[in-house]
Design an enzyme around this catalytic site. Sequence first.
Site, PDB file in Angstrom:
ATOM      1  N   LYS A 203       0.838  -1.205   0.000  1.00 48.67           N
ATOM      2  CA  LYS A 203       0.000   0.000   0.000  1.00 48.67           C
ATOM      3  C   LYS A 203       0.877   1.261   0.000  1.00 48.67           C
ATOM      4  CE  LYS A 203      -2.721   3.342   0.953  1.00 48.67           C
ATOM      5  NZ  LYS A 203      -4.054   3.784   0.960  1.00 48.67           N
ATOM      6  N   ARG A 210       3.456   6.936  -6.768  1.00 48.80           N
ATOM      7  CA  ARG A 210       2.739   8.075  -7.364  1.00 48.80           C
ATOM      8  C   ARG A 210       3.440   9.389  -7.018  1.00 48.80           C
ATOM      9  NH1 ARG A 210      -2.013   8.845 -10.020  1.00 48.80           N
ATOM     10  NH2 ARG A 210      -3.325  10.622  -9.466  1.00 48.80           N
ATOM     11  N   HIS A 241       4.708   6.691 -25.779  1.00 50.32           N
ATOM     12  CA  HIS A 241       5.496   5.456 -25.735  1.00 50.32           C
ATOM     13  C   HIS A 241       4.734   4.424 -24.901  1.00 50.32           C
ATOM     14  CE1 HIS A 241       8.678   2.659 -24.660  1.00 50.32           C
ATOM     15  NE2 HIS A 241       9.423   3.183 -25.635  1.00 50.32           N
ATOM     16  N   GLY A 254      -0.466  17.283  -2.156  1.00 49.09           N
ATOM     17  CA  GLY A 254      -1.116  17.435  -0.853  1.00 49.09           C
ATOM     18  C   GLY A 254      -1.961  16.236  -0.492  1.00 49.09           C
ATOM     19  N   CYS A 257      -2.324  11.405   2.171  1.00 50.87           N
ATOM     20  CA  CYS A 257      -1.709  10.115   1.806  1.00 50.87           C
ATOM     21  C   CYS A 257      -0.338  10.270   1.158  1.00 50.87           C
ATOM     22  CB  CYS A 257      -2.652   9.361   0.883  1.00 50.87           C
ATOM     23  SG  CYS A 257      -4.308   9.224   1.585  1.00 50.87           S
ATOM     24  N   TYR A 312      -6.710  20.278  -1.430  1.00 50.41           N
ATOM     25  CA  TYR A 312      -5.435  19.692  -1.854  1.00 50.41           C
ATOM     26  C   TYR A 312      -5.447  19.206  -3.295  1.00 50.41           C
ATOM     27  CZ  TYR A 312      -6.734  14.693  -1.475  1.00 50.41           C
ATOM     28  OH  TYR A 312      -7.280  13.446  -1.671  1.00 50.41           O
TER      29      TYR A 312
HETATM   30  N1  SAJ Z   1      -1.191  15.368  -8.152  1.00 45.30           N
HETATM   31  C1  SAJ Z   1      -0.308  16.001  -9.019  1.00 45.30           C
HETATM   32  N2  SAJ Z   1      -0.145  15.487 -10.276  1.00 45.30           N
HETATM   33  C2  SAJ Z   1      -0.817  14.389 -10.690  1.00 45.30           C
HETATM   34  C3  SAJ Z   1      -1.704  13.749  -9.818  1.00 45.30           C
HETATM   35  C4  SAJ Z   1      -1.865  14.255  -8.551  1.00 45.30           C
HETATM   36  O1  SAJ Z   1       0.325  16.998  -8.673  1.00 45.30           O
HETATM   37  O2  SAJ Z   1      -0.625  13.989 -11.849  1.00 45.30           O
HETATM   38  C5  SAJ Z   1      -1.385  15.884  -6.799  1.00 45.30           C
HETATM   39  C6  SAJ Z   1      -2.832  16.248  -6.471  1.00 45.30           C
HETATM   40  O3  SAJ Z   1      -3.148  17.525  -6.946  1.00 45.30           O
HETATM   41  C7  SAJ Z   1      -2.826  16.152  -4.960  1.00 45.30           C
HETATM   42  C8  SAJ Z   1      -1.863  14.998  -4.698  1.00 45.30           C
HETATM   43  O4  SAJ Z   1      -1.109  14.836  -5.877  1.00 45.30           O
HETATM   44  O5  SAJ Z   1      -2.314  17.322  -4.369  1.00 45.30           O
HETATM   45  C9  SAJ Z   1      -2.525  13.687  -4.324  1.00 45.30           C
HETATM   46  O6  SAJ Z   1      -3.676  13.474  -5.116  1.00 45.30           O
HETATM   47  P1  SAJ Z   1      -4.046  12.064  -5.795  1.00 45.30           P
HETATM   48  O7  SAJ Z   1      -5.310  12.242  -6.533  1.00 45.30           O
HETATM   49  O8  SAJ Z   1      -2.876  11.572  -6.550  1.00 45.30           O
HETATM   50  O9  SAJ Z   1      -4.196  11.061  -4.577  1.00 45.30           O
HETATM   51  P2  SAJ Z   1      -4.979  11.066  -3.163  1.00 45.30           P
HETATM   52  O10 SAJ Z   1      -4.020  11.482  -2.108  1.00 45.30           O
HETATM   53  O11 SAJ Z   1      -6.271  11.786  -3.240  1.00 45.30           O
HETATM   54  O12 SAJ Z   1      -5.267   9.489  -3.026  1.00 45.30           O
HETATM   55  C10 SAJ Z   1      -4.166   8.580  -3.031  1.00 45.30           C
HETATM   56  C11 SAJ Z   1      -4.467   7.482  -4.060  1.00 45.30           C
HETATM   57  N3  SAJ Z   1      -3.273   6.663  -4.272  1.00 45.30           N
HETATM   58  C12 SAJ Z   1      -2.878   6.313  -5.522  1.00 45.30           C
HETATM   59  O13 SAJ Z   1      -3.435   6.703  -6.521  1.00 45.30           O
HETATM   60  C13 SAJ Z   1      -1.688   5.425  -5.609  1.00 45.30           C
HETATM   61  C14 SAJ Z   1      -5.634   6.636  -3.563  1.00 45.30           C
HETATM   62  O14 SAJ Z   1      -5.869   5.543  -4.454  1.00 45.30           O
HETATM   63  C15 SAJ Z   1      -5.340   6.108  -2.161  1.00 45.30           C
HETATM   64  O15 SAJ Z   1      -6.398   5.320  -1.653  1.00 45.30           O
HETATM   65  C16 SAJ Z   1      -5.174   7.307  -1.251  1.00 45.30           C
HETATM   66  O16 SAJ Z   1      -4.039   8.041  -1.723  1.00 45.30           O
HETATM   67  C17 SAJ Z   1      -4.938   6.802   0.170  1.00 45.30           C
HETATM   68  O17 SAJ Z   1      -5.896   6.828   0.961  1.00 45.30           O
HETATM   69  O18 SAJ Z   1      -3.861   6.281   0.452  1.00 45.30           O
END
Ligand code: SAJ
Length: 433
Positions: A203, A210, A241, A254, A257, A312
Site C-alpha cells: 500500500k 505516485r 510510448h 497534498g 496520503c 489539496y
Molecule cells: N497530483 C499532481 N499530479 C498528478 C496527480 C496528482 O500533482 O498527476 C497531486 C494532487 O493535486 C494532490 C496529490 O497529488 O495534491 C494527491 O492526489 P491524488 O489524486 O494523486 O491522490 P490522493 O491522495 O487523493 O489518493 C491517493 C491514491 N493513491 C494512488 O493513486 C496510488 C488513492 O488511491 C489512495 O487510496 C489514497 O491516496 C490513500 O488513501 O492512500
Amino acid sequence: MKFCVHGIGYIGLATGALFANNGHDVVGYDPDEELVSDLRAGEPRTTEDDLREYVLEAMENGFEPRTEPVEADCHLICVPTPYDEDAGRADLTYVEAAGRTVADLLRPGDTVILESTVPPGTTEEVLAPVLAESGLAPGDDFSLAHCPETVLPGNITHELVHNDRIVGGVDAESADRAIALYEPATEGTIHRAPDATTAEFVKLSQNAYRDVNIAFANELARVAADYGIDSRDAIALANNHPRVDILNPGPGVGGHCLPIDPWFLGQSSDSLDLVKSARRVNDGMSEYIVELLESELGTLDDARVAILGVAYKGNVDDTRRSPGLRLARSLSSPRTSDKRASAVTDGGSYVETTCAEVRLHDPYVEDEVIDLQSLDDALRGADAVVVASDHDDFEDIDPERAASLVDNPLVVDATATLDEENWRTAGFDYLGL
Ligand code: SAJ
C-alpha cells in the site's frame, strides 16, 4: 455476518456501507457523538453525492452508527494514522486504542482486519500484541489481517467496489477469512500477500510510486522552463510510448496520503533516497512558484496575490497539506529583500523584509479557520492570480471579468485548469508549469 467498523470517518463509513449493502449486519462505531448523531439523522459528512446516496442506502439496509462498540464476527479497524512531524513517525495511538477496544470484545473465531494505512510491521508488531491482551492468540484463536484501503477521494464509491485489493494475514487462515469477506462484496481481484507486513508495504509503495512519478513531472516542468518549452506538451508526447506514463506537474502534492506514506514506508529503514528526494522536489514547488512570481513582478513587496484553490486537489473540500495553503504561507512569510541585503551590508540595525498580501478563494471549502473570500474579492486589485487546485468550477471563470477586476493581468495556472487561449485573449500573461 455481524460487523463492527471501528472509526466511521471517510474510509470506515464507506467500508461499513459496502458490507451493509452486501447483506451484512453492520454497526459503525465512533466515539464522536456529533458525527454519529448527524449520520443517524441521515446527514453523512461528505461532499461526494454518490457516497452520500450509498451510505443512505446502507442505513436503509440496517447500517447502524453508534457511539458504543459491539461484539461482532468481524472487527474492521478504519481509524486515522496521523504523521507525527516532530517524531518523524506514524502516530499509532488510534490503532492501539481501537485494538484495546476490540480486545475487550473479542471472542474465539472472530476476525480482525486493519484497513488503516500503517508502517510495515504494524499489524504484527503493534496491533497483534494489543489484541493478545484479550487472552486469545492471533492466528490460533482469532484471525488477523491487513487489507489496506486504496480508494481515491473524489471517486470513492466506484473504487470501493471496483479496485483490486491486497490482503495479508498473520497466518494463511487469517488471509483466507479476510479474502472470503471482501471477495463477494467487491468486483476487483483480491490479491493475497505473503503476510500482513507485505500488504502494508505494498500500500505504501503504491502511494510512494505516485509521489515519485509526480516529482519527476515537477522536475521536468522546471527543466522544460529552462529550455522555454511547455512541459505538458512534452509529457503528453512522451506518454505516447507504450512503457512511459508520466503524471502531471502541479503546485505540489497534498492530501493525507501521498505526502505522508513515503515516510511511513521508510520508518524503520535507512534506505530511502529517491523517495526522499521526490518529497523534497514536490514540497519545493510552492517556493518555485514564489520565485516565478517574484521574477515576473520584480518584487513581492506588498504584492497582492489571489490564490484560487486551497483544497489539496480538484473537486474535493479537503485542505490537508494543501499546496495552495503551503504557497500562501510561503508568500506571507517575510522574505529577505534586496533592501535587507543592503541594510545588512550598511551595518544597519534594522532588518527589512517583504511579503505578499494573499487572498484565498475556494468554492469547495468551508472552513472557519481559513479566511476565504469570494472570487471577486480575491481578484479585485490583484497583481497576480495563481490557480492551485484543479476544480471544475474554475474552468467557468470568465477571463474578461477577471481582467476587469485585477490590477495586473498575470495568471500562473499551476494545475492547467484554465483555457490558456481565452485568458491570453482577455489580456492575461499566462504562465503554466
Ligand atoms: N497530483 C499532481 N499530479 C498528478 C496527480 C496528482 O500533482 O498527476 C497531486 C494532487 O493535486 C494532490 C496529490 O497529488 O495534491 C494527491 O492526489 P491524488 O489524486 O494523486 O491522490 P490522493 O491522495 O487523493 O489518493 C491517493 C491514491 N493513491 C494512488 O493513486 C496510488 C488513492 O488511491 C489512495 O487510496 C489514497 O491516496 C490513500 O488513501 O492512500
